[in-house]
Design a protein around this motif. Structure first.
Motif, mmCIF file in Angstrom:
data_model
loop_
_atom_site.group_PDB
_atom_site.id
_atom_site.type_symbol
_atom_site.label_atom_id
_atom_site.label_comp_id
_atom_site.label_asym_id
_atom_site.label_seq_id
_atom_site.Cartn_x
_atom_site.Cartn_y
_atom_site.Cartn_z
ATOM 1 N N SER A 152 0.831 -1.214 0.000
ATOM 2 C CA SER A 152 0.000 0.000 0.000
ATOM 3 C C SER A 152 0.857 1.254 0.000
ATOM 4 N N LEU A 153 0.327 2.299 -0.651
ATOM 5 C CA LEU A 153 0.998 3.599 -0.671
ATOM 6 C C LEU A 153 0.244 4.577 0.216
ATOM 7 N N VAL A 154 0.989 5.418 0.923
ATOM 8 C CA VAL A 154 0.375 6.551 1.625
ATOM 9 C C VAL A 154 1.079 7.825 1.174
ATOM 10 N N ALA A 155 0.305 8.888 1.053
ATOM 11 C CA ALA A 155 0.836 10.162 0.547
ATOM 12 C C ALA A 155 0.791 11.214 1.658
ATOM 13 N N PRO A 156 1.461 12.366 1.436
ATOM 14 C CA PRO A 156 1.402 13.432 2.440
ATOM 15 C C PRO A 156 -0.031 13.858 2.769
ATOM 16 N N THR A 157 -0.959 13.583 1.865
ATOM 17 C CA THR A 157 -2.359 13.957 2.116
ATOM 18 C C THR A 157 -3.121 12.879 2.884
ATOM 19 N N SER A 158 -2.490 11.726 3.146
ATOM 20 C CA SER A 158 -3.220 10.608 3.771
ATOM 21 C C SER A 158 -3.578 10.884 5.231
ATOM 22 N N LYS A 159 -2.702 11.576 5.940
ATOM 23 C CA LYS A 159 -2.909 11.990 7.334
ATOM 24 C C LYS A 159 -3.657 10.972 8.183
ATOM 25 N N GLU A 160 -4.932 11.253 8.479
ATOM 26 C CA GLU A 160 -5.660 10.387 9.426
ATOM 27 C C GLU A 160 -5.899 8.978 8.883
ATOM 28 N N ARG A 161 -5.645 8.764 7.575
ATOM 29 C CA ARG A 161 -5.860 7.435 7.010
ATOM 30 C C ARG A 161 -4.625 6.535 7.162
ATOM 31 N N VAL A 162 -3.503 7.124 7.565
ATOM 32 C CA VAL A 162 -2.242 6.369 7.577
ATOM 33 C C VAL A 162 -2.348 5.117 8.450
ATOM 34 N N LYS A 163 -2.855 5.274 9.680
ATOM 35 C CA LYS A 163 -2.905 4.130 10.589
ATOM 36 C C LYS A 163 -3.869 3.071 10.069
ATOM 37 N N MET A 164 -5.003 3.521 9.550
ATOM 38 C CA MET A 164 -5.992 2.571 9.017
ATOM 39 C C MET A 164 -5.387 1.752 7.875
ATOM 40 N N ILE A 165 -4.683 2.446 6.971
ATOM 41 C CA ILE A 165 -4.066 1.743 5.839
ATOM 42 C C ILE A 165 -2.996 0.771 6.348
ATOM 43 N N ALA A 166 -2.190 1.231 7.298
ATOM 44 C CA ALA A 166 -1.127 0.372 7.842
ATOM 45 C C ALA A 166 -1.706 -0.865 8.515
ATOM 46 N N ASP A 167 -2.779 -0.677 9.262
ATOM 47 C CA ASP A 167 -3.398 -1.797 9.991
ATOM 48 C C ASP A 167 -3.908 -2.882 9.045
#
Length: 263
Positions: A152-167
């Protein structure tokens, strides 16, 4: 059986080292040259190699990788050639190999057939930059069935989604350093401490920063914020300049980054 990506990050953690992930476009300038380039990178300290699958409209890529894609396509490279190359590489290396490609290429080839061949040829993961995280079900069933990680990729705009994506992700998180497309950058100004803070709190997945890292010093600076760094365009530039003879110089460049990361 453990995925090689997990084994790699476990080893790096034990050794207190940062991951060095490198990229080339398969078939630029030829599949034989690409094979030499991959081995040169792995022999000189790359922990994981991303193999780019050429696509006619690579929207996430800057000019360097777009041109490499075009050269590879003009040379006639296809997925079957790339699978054959990986099969040969597997006789010489047990390090993780990933395919970086666009969703349409997987669909056109046939999702079931594609992931079965990834397993057969011992590819460890895929990175699909044009697939939104919310649409990962498009490929996740076949990927999971064959033990292939979809990174998965996360971008500087992901902010509050980062943990959800990582999980909900596997392998490692590909942290896009800057908004825009790939390519070397003189300055990367993203506030990684804030962006990656949610990961540090729960330490779910290793995070590696890519897009724009162009030299050993920059790689070292970026590695302070993450578990590793990803370098692509700087290597593709060498392949463009030196063509069939690029592997020696690519090996030297990767070695210089590895040495800087290990200081």
């Amino acid at each position: 059986m453990n995925n090689r990506i997990d084994t790699c990050f476990d080893r790096l953690k034990e050794e207190n080292k940062k991951a060095l992930i490198t990229f080339i476009t398969a078939g630029d300038p030829s599949i034989e040259a690409s094979e030499k380039n991959v081995l040169a990178m792995l022999d000189n300290g790359a922990d994981i190699v991303e193999i780019g699958v050429a696509f006619s409209d690579p929207i996430a890529e800057g000019p360097t990788i777009q041109k490499a894609s075009l050269r590879a396509l003009e040379g006639g490279v296809n997925l079957d050639d790339i699978f054959s190359m990986v099969k040969r590489l597997r006789e010489k290396t047990d390090k993780p190999l990933l395919l970086m490609m666009y969703l349409n290429t997987i669909f056109r080839y046939g999702t079931e057939k594609f992931f079965a061949l990834c397993k057969e040829n011992q590819i460890d993961g895929v990175i699909v930059p044009d697939m939104p995280f919310e649409e990962r079900e498009e490929i996740s069933a076949e990927a999971d069935k064959n033990g292939i990680y979809s990174i998965s990729l996360v971008a500087p705009t992901s902010k509050e989604r980062v943990k959800m994506i990582a999980d909900e992700s596997k392998g490692f998180l590909y942290v896009v350093s800057s908004l825009g497309v790939t390519g070397t950058r003189k300055e990367i100004s993203t506030d990684f401490e804030t962006l990656l803070e949610p990961l540090n709190e729960s330490k779910t997945l290793p995070a590696c920063i890519g897009f724009g890292i162009s030299d050993p010093a920059q790689a070292k600076r970026m590695s302070a914020y993450a578990d590793g760094v990803i370098i692509g365009s700087a290597i593709v530039n060498i392949a463009e300049k030196l063509g069939e003879q690029a592997h020696t110089k690519i090996g030297e460049f990767v070695k210089s980054v590895r040495e800087e990361l290990d200081k």
